[in-house]
Enzyme design. Structure first.
Site, PDB file in Angstrom:
ATOM      1  N   GLY A   1      -7.660  -0.221   3.041  1.00  0.00           N
ATOM      2  CA  GLY A   1      -6.963  -1.411   3.502  1.00  0.00           C
ATOM      3  C   GLY A   1      -7.839  -2.644   3.516  1.00  0.00           C
TER       4      GLY A   1
ATOM      5  CD  GLU B   1       0.856   7.831  -2.053  1.00  0.00           C
ATOM      6  OE1 GLU B   1       0.755   8.243  -0.899  1.00  0.00           O
ATOM      7  OE2 GLU B   1       0.812   8.568  -3.066  1.00  0.00           O
ATOM      8  CG  LEU B   2      -3.490  -0.599  -1.186  1.00  0.00           C
ATOM      9  CD1 LEU B   2      -3.431  -1.326  -2.517  1.00  0.00           C
ATOM     10  CD2 LEU B   2      -3.191  -1.544  -0.035  1.00  0.00           C
ATOM     11  CG  ASP B   3      -7.124   0.961  -0.671  1.00  0.00           C
ATOM     12  OD1 ASP B   3      -7.429   0.409  -1.739  1.00  0.00           O
ATOM     13  OD2 ASP B   3      -6.986   0.347   0.400  1.00  0.00           O
ATOM     14  CD  GLU B   4      -4.314   7.616   0.135  1.00  0.00           C
ATOM     15  OE1 GLU B   4      -4.565   8.753  -0.291  1.00  0.00           O
ATOM     16  OE2 GLU B   4      -4.657   7.208   1.257  1.00  0.00           O
TER      17      GLU B   4
END
Lengths: 285, 285, 285, 285
Positions: C202, C227-230
């Site tokens: 994040g 999916e962000l940062d995943e």
């Protein structure tokens, strides 16, 4: 916005009361202490200290500071060095054909990641001209042959002096500086050597490393002294390599080390965090 | 439970079809391939390969394996080495007064973190006796003086032979082995040197490092050869130090490096992941 | 001069004979093997392989290569990917106001340290324009507001397609790409996140790291997914920090990490050394 | 032989003259300064200081030291902590079935690599008994079930108190301590968590790391607080892993990290180099 600070570097024989005397002097003259580092060498009993203090409220004039401190300096037989953070040092970068270090330094000075002012790039080749000029940094081409070396070094020294250069950074400058140049700027010429010194001193360290079959390569930044690759070490790093890495891979991986290690050394030097202690350094990082 | 595996190490001149021939042979004889690593030296065109395969379904007898492969070996002029994971090698650890490496190895073998069997600890001092015996490992005291060295080395060689020792680990053994001992176990004696070789070869490397003012210390494990500290390097690591670290701090910090680097080298060696290639190693980690 | 090579990436269920079949095919068609890496996941029994071979002597036409291999592909139910080193991929770099990563990539592509061609820099700001244009790389300014984002992303996708962009590098691009963009380039968008993921996912990871009081900071490059940062991680590094480092020091130290980690990931990706395996990567480094 | 030293830890609001007052007090009372470290938090303006001084020449009695300093303490509203190097702290190590950390600590205390005295090993299992007793360290078996946990924790607290235990080290103790135990020893219980916190808090961090596909694993030592895995971090390290490493390899590689990181934290703590500052630490390493 960081406040303006004074940086006082002190060397003297170890004695009870040194720190109290210095910090007491600062408190008395309203130099609010921001950082204090000290070190006593167990063998030589040499004491070293660095204090950084806010300069805005000082009750003593800057140019009278050391005079006001004279009785302390005398009592403890101190050697002192005093710098102010708002008097940025002018830096010259010397390079040859490889541009990874000089490009990196140009970027870091332009972004003010490094303190001080990159005042010129000097090179025996013209490869770096475009990058320097794009960054608005004057570029000086001083080609060197065995015949012209003495003359060109004189020209360079005149240039450095005329432009008020404080610190010279050898960013993979593939010429050995003559003693005359080195002596003119003691403790103010920083080199990057592409090995973990003292391993692989001299020429072609990546080839040497490849031939020896080491599992790590390194880079070393150091002050330049009369003896090649023997100057006081400021910063070093290593990274892993394997049998899969040919010489050209070592060169490539090494570039990343060299850039970071040289930039670290230049930053520490320009922040007055490096004290010379004989042929070693004390780095108050 | 890991399956029983065969490990085949191959060296030969580079040629088209080597990998296909070897992996084809394995597929044909139901040696399911688990790992295959290969490397070609750009300069010498020497080809190296390591394959590890499941041994349980092999359609050829173990002792007939290399014979069955003879036409391939001949065609590519291979040197081969074949080991089986369920034939653990017997290891002897030699140490002197310092116990950090030997204690660490005793723990790792006892916990089966290292493959193979720690069959004995040999020392010219008795400091390690208690730790060895507590771990259930026979301890042999072979004190060495300049006068008794030849005799004691003969005794040691006999002991190693009688006990079927495959690999000798010098865990800070402060004696230089004579050529006779080294030659008796080529590529099977592993040493730990407490510096980043080739820097600080020879005696008292931490003192040398302290005197030079380096910003990193290192440890190097290597095969022992006739030339001291010149053997092929298996593993190396470094860690940062500073002016605050006296020699005794370097020694303390170095111990942690030495243990890990030596254990890494021993594990790689006993898993047959290290190939000798001239005075260098290929580590198929 | 490195020879032209083919790079064949293979995924299939593990089976005896896969490596032999592939390397046999290459030997038969005179594709001299330069590197072969393979991996079997112990849990899923999924087999992955990368072979790199010389293309100059191939007895099969490049565009008929996979067809010639069809029976092997079918037998082992392989998914394959084939690339040639002399068909360099075109790369677009997206950035915002911070220039450390984009400047670094511009330098590396200009020096051919990275394979492929840096075809454009795209930014929602104009800070990077000068550096891009100095390097001779077209610069596209696509400012983004919440209102204009859909429209600008459409414009960007058109631009990427029109210019034949193969890979997109988010060099500290401070906008979250919409699923439509991500889906258009699966496994071909690389991001740098300024933390050791999954820690401090994040916003403002250096602030998070400072608040938590960690003793190391990190950087992570990964493929961008919905999916962000995943997304699958390609490369990560850490470096030490201490209580002396304020947030701005973490930011400064982190820049050096980010540059190197992102460049590593881009190089590995463009050398076809990264295989996607579910939400993880296999990096045949 | 290191001299006997006093270690004075100070926390107070930042103010001009603090360092001068403390070091002046020491000089006046013949406590020769050996080390002085201080830190001011830029945000909170909280000032922290650690001074270490020779105790042999002190002109003030040890038990009157803080009283003699009372006016300074009052003036700057200091919280102080004073320790003497010749009053070694008694340490209890708690462990479960895994022995790598407890074995390592037993060795380090036995060799006096760590200051203080390892006074007991406590475990809910008996695996570590033999190693403890061989080292001459009393072993206490306190098995824990959900039903007996409150009772056994009371027994443990009594034991710790009766034996004058200063510091508790959780060397992979797989039980969560109840708030009652934690509160009884604030800032004196050190844990090792086998991940780079805050990543992979909670159970089975190596499995979590494997599932996420990270390229580095880590270990974190921290003070234990009421919130699990949230305590102030003392030391952290990471090392590289790859897709070739299964969970069991991460576990094995992690053990080396855990040992070193825990030992570092214990050493720093017992040398009084760790100050608590809210939920963070200041480590005057």
């Amino acid at each position: 916005m960081r406040p303006t600070t004074g940086r006082l570097l002190i060397s003297c024989p170890d004695a009870t009361g040194v720190v109290a005397a210095v910090t007491g002097f600062l408190a008395e003259h309203r130099g609010n202490l921001l950082e204090a580092d000290q070190h006593t060498d167990h063998g030589t009993r040499a004491f070293s200290m660095r204090v950084e203090f806010e300069a805005s409220e000082l009750s003593v004039r800057r140019d009278g500071f050391l005079e006001a401190m004279a009785s302390i300096v005398d009592r403890f037989r101190m050697r002192t060095k005093l710098e102010w953070s708002d008097t940025p040092r002018r830096v010259a970068v010397l390079c040859s054909k490889q541009t990874h270090c000089v490009s990196d330094l140009l970027w870091r000075f332009a972004e003010a990641e490094l303190p001080g002012e990159l005042a010129m790039v000097v090179s025996n080749h013209t490869v770096a001209r475009s990058a320097a000029e794009h960054a608005g940094v004057p570029f000086h081409h001083l080609p060197v042959t065995p015949e012209t070396k003495p003359e060109q070094e004189r020209a360079m020294l005149e240039l450095l002096e005329r432009e008020g250069i404080h610190t010279v950074v050898l960013a993979r400058y593939m010429q050995v500086l003559s003693p005359g140049v080195v002596d003119a700027m003691p403790g103010r010429i920083i080199n990057i050597h592409h090995s973990f010194l003292p391993a692989f001193a001299g020429a072609k360290p990546y080839h040497q490393a490849f031939d020896r079959g080491v599992k790590l390569i390194g880079a070393t930044s150091h002050y330049v002294t009369a003896e090649l690759d023997e100057g006081p070490i400021i910063a070093q790093q290593t990274r892993t390599v394997s049998h899969r890495d040919g010489v050209e891979d070592l060169v490539r991986k090494g570039r990343d080390l060299e850039r970071v290690v040289l930039a670290d050394a230049v930053r520490l030097h320009l922040e007055d965090k490096v004290l010379l202690a004989g042929h070693k350094t004390i780095v108050f990082g």
